[in-house]
Design an enzyme around this catalytic site. Structure first.
Site, mmCIF file in Angstrom:
data_model
loop_
_atom_site.group_PDB
_atom_site.id
_atom_site.type_symbol
_atom_site.label_atom_id
_atom_site.label_comp_id
_atom_site.label_asym_id
_atom_site.label_seq_id
_atom_site.Cartn_x
_atom_site.Cartn_y
_atom_site.Cartn_z
ATOM 1 N N LYS A 1 0.825 -1.211 0.000
ATOM 2 C CA LYS A 1 0.000 0.000 0.000
ATOM 3 C C LYS A 1 0.857 1.258 0.000
ATOM 4 O O LYS A 1 0.385 2.334 -0.363
ATOM 5 C CB LYS A 1 -0.920 -0.005 1.217
ATOM 6 C CG LYS A 1 -2.025 -1.032 1.119
ATOM 7 C CD LYS A 1 -3.308 -0.378 0.736
ATOM 8 C CE LYS A 1 -4.268 -1.344 0.100
ATOM 9 N NZ LYS A 1 -5.490 -0.703 -0.338
ATOM 10 N N ASP B 1 -8.459 0.346 6.529
ATOM 11 C CA ASP B 1 -8.365 -0.820 7.406
ATOM 12 C C ASP B 1 -7.009 -0.823 8.095
ATOM 13 O O ASP B 1 -6.718 -1.689 8.897
ATOM 14 C CB ASP B 1 -8.468 -2.110 6.575
ATOM 15 C CG ASP B 1 -9.866 -2.320 6.049
ATOM 16 O OD1 ASP B 1 -10.810 -2.148 6.816
ATOM 17 O OD2 ASP B 1 -10.004 -2.653 4.857
HETATM 18 C C1 LIG Z 1 -2.289 -6.234 2.829
HETATM 19 C C2 LIG Z 1 -3.421 -6.026 1.895
HETATM 20 N N1 LIG Z 1 -3.638 -6.915 0.934
HETATM 21 C C3 LIG Z 1 -4.653 -6.784 0.063
HETATM 22 C C4 LIG Z 1 -5.515 -5.697 0.132
HETATM 23 C C5 LIG Z 1 -6.636 -5.602 -0.858
HETATM 24 O O1 LIG Z 1 -6.505 -4.497 -1.724
HETATM 25 P P1 LIG Z 1 -7.810 -3.904 -2.446
HETATM 26 O O2 LIG Z 1 -8.683 -3.342 -1.382
HETATM 27 O O3 LIG Z 1 -7.268 -2.870 -3.377
HETATM 28 O O4 LIG Z 1 -8.464 -5.035 -3.142
HETATM 29 C C6 LIG Z 1 -5.316 -4.737 1.114
HETATM 30 C C7 LIG Z 1 -6.195 -3.576 1.211
HETATM 31 O O5 LIG Z 1 -6.142 -2.787 2.143
HETATM 32 C C8 LIG Z 1 -4.247 -4.892 2.027
HETATM 33 O O6 LIG Z 1 -4.013 -4.012 3.005
#
Ligand SMILES: Cc1ncc(COP(=O)(O)O)c(C=O)c1O
Length: 409
Positions: A89, A136
């Site tokens: 992120k 989150d």
């Molecule tokens: C560690 C991690 N993996 C996957 C995701 C999923 O990403 P997206 O919400 O763009 O699908 C997030 C989203 O916050 C994340 O923090």
């Protein structure tokens, strides 16, 4: 309560698999290039690689697990060390903050020196701008970090289930943290309302009608991770299992693979927690669909009930299948990676390991394996999207701290 996509459904509480009948054959559609493109990727890569501390993250080979699952190889792109933030992120939110500040400073002052902004030399002007977002955890950390790097202010909204450890991590970048009631989708709406009332700028990782430019930049930043992985591989992947919350990460992965490989793009499987499977439900319904409930999966980064409106068409067009997983699969996969028994010792967080968990399930279910064409020639690419971003939870699940696992690696 208003939902983006009406008639919300309760998410199925079990592992499930769905082939995507709506997948488009053919080259990357021109229409999608307005959202994600190689040109957008090149611009993002130019900016992000200029930031202090930039380095491609490692690509680990899980050779022992590959032999056990009967595939040629498994590569795991470990985002745990990305800019010291613990997740992929770092690439998206901070890049979108940069783009937003550049546009706003250009609007206010007629021009902007983007290189100076990227180097944190325009703090005097940027300090009058406040960015905010709902998170989150990981996205908020990226927005807070980006705001600090470029000199803007940040206010980050977190919902009831976000741990205090994650809140502390966001505060450590100088941002104000506001806790809201309800789930992630409620915190998105609260951030939007407060920003409108205060003249702040929302830097969201999810898009909704009328709000698409910033999340597009967030997703475009993620493409840097995909390009790094492809550059480090000897041969193109045949299969990618990618975890999803609102679908921004998965769309960035699909768009990049599709534009680079065209009709030879790999088979991509979208993996979601069974308690927050809005993309699986959207694929089932044939249109974007909201899932309701408290979305209380341990895969906190993926606890999202409403798809991102600009990500969805790319997923619907480019994904080969959608699957959902129970939390215990994430737990056992985290433990497997920490043990070193997969072929490398890796600290993978709850959301970070979900793609690998999906592969393990799909490769060991004969019918799913066959449908996806997984065999001894398969070259699987996974994105370990986070490390131990919640260190206490990681230690409880794995039985050792992330530091202890890293020290033994
Ligand atoms: C560690 C991690 N993996 C996957 C995701 C999923 O990403 P997206 O919400 O763009 O699908 C997030 C989203 O916050 C994340 O923090």
């Amino acid at each position: 309560m208003t939902y983006l996509f009406p008639n919300p459904v309760a998410s199925p509480a079990k592992a499930a698999f769905l082939s995507n009948a709506a997948r488009k054959n053919g080259p990357y559609p021109e229409a999608f290039k307005a959202v994600l493109s190689q040109a957008g990727y090149s611009r993002a890569a130019g900016v992000i690689s200029s930031w202090v501390g930039y380095a491609p993250t490692p690509l680990a080979s899980l050779s022992t697990l590959a032999a056990e699952l009967g595939v040629a190889c498994i590569h795991y792109k470990d985002e745990g060390e990305r800019f010291g933030l613990g997740s992929f992120k770092a690439l998206g939110g901070a890049y979108a903050v940069f783009r937003l500040l550049a546009a706003e400073l250009r609007r206010r002052h007629g021009s902007v020196d983007e290189a100076a902004l990227a180097a944190g030399q325009m703090r005097g002007l940027a300090k009058d701008i406040t960015v905010c977002c709902a998170t989150d955890g990981n996205h908020g950390r990226s927005v807070a970090w980006g705001a600090r790097m470029f000199g803007a202010r940040a206010v980050i909204f977190i919902h009831a289930n976000v741990s205090e450890k994650r809140a502390e991590a966001i505060r450590s970048y100088g941002a104000k943290v506001v806790r809201t009631s309800g789930n992630y989708d409620d915190s998105v709406r609260e951030a939007d309302r407060t920003a409108t009332a205060n003249g702040w700028f929302v830097v969201s990782d999810t898009s909704y009608p009328g709000y698409t430019d910033v999340p597009r930049d967030v997703m475009q930043g993620y493409a840097v991770m995909v390009a790094e992985a492809l550059g480090a591989l000897d041969a193109p992947p045949t299969h990618v299992f990618i975890q999803a919350g609102v679908g921004g990460l998965a769309a960035a992965v699909i768009a990049h693979l599709w534009e680079v490989y065209g009709t030879d793009m790999p088979t991509v499987v979208i993996v979601e927690p069974d308690k927050a499977a809005c993309l699986y439900e959207s694929a089932l319904a044939g249109h974007p669909t909201t899932v309701i409930g408290d979305l209380d999966t341990i895969m906190a980064g993926m606890a999202c009930g409403e798809p991102s409106v600009i990500a969805w068409p790319i997923l619907q067009g480019g994904a080969s299948a959608f699957m959902t997983l129970p939390d215990d699969m994430a737990v056992s996969t985290m433990q497997l990676l920490a043990s070193g028994k997969a072929g490398a010792t890796i600290v993978g967080g709850e959301s970070g390991v979900a793609g690998l968990a999906g592969l393990i399930v799909a490769a060991t279910q004969p019918d799913w394996r066959q449908t996806l064409g997984v065999d001894r020639t398969s070259r699987v690419l996974l994105f370990g999207s986070e490390g131990d971003t919640d260190p206490d939870l990681y230690a409880r699940i794995v039985g050792r701290t992330g530091d202890a696992v890293r020290a033994g690696a």
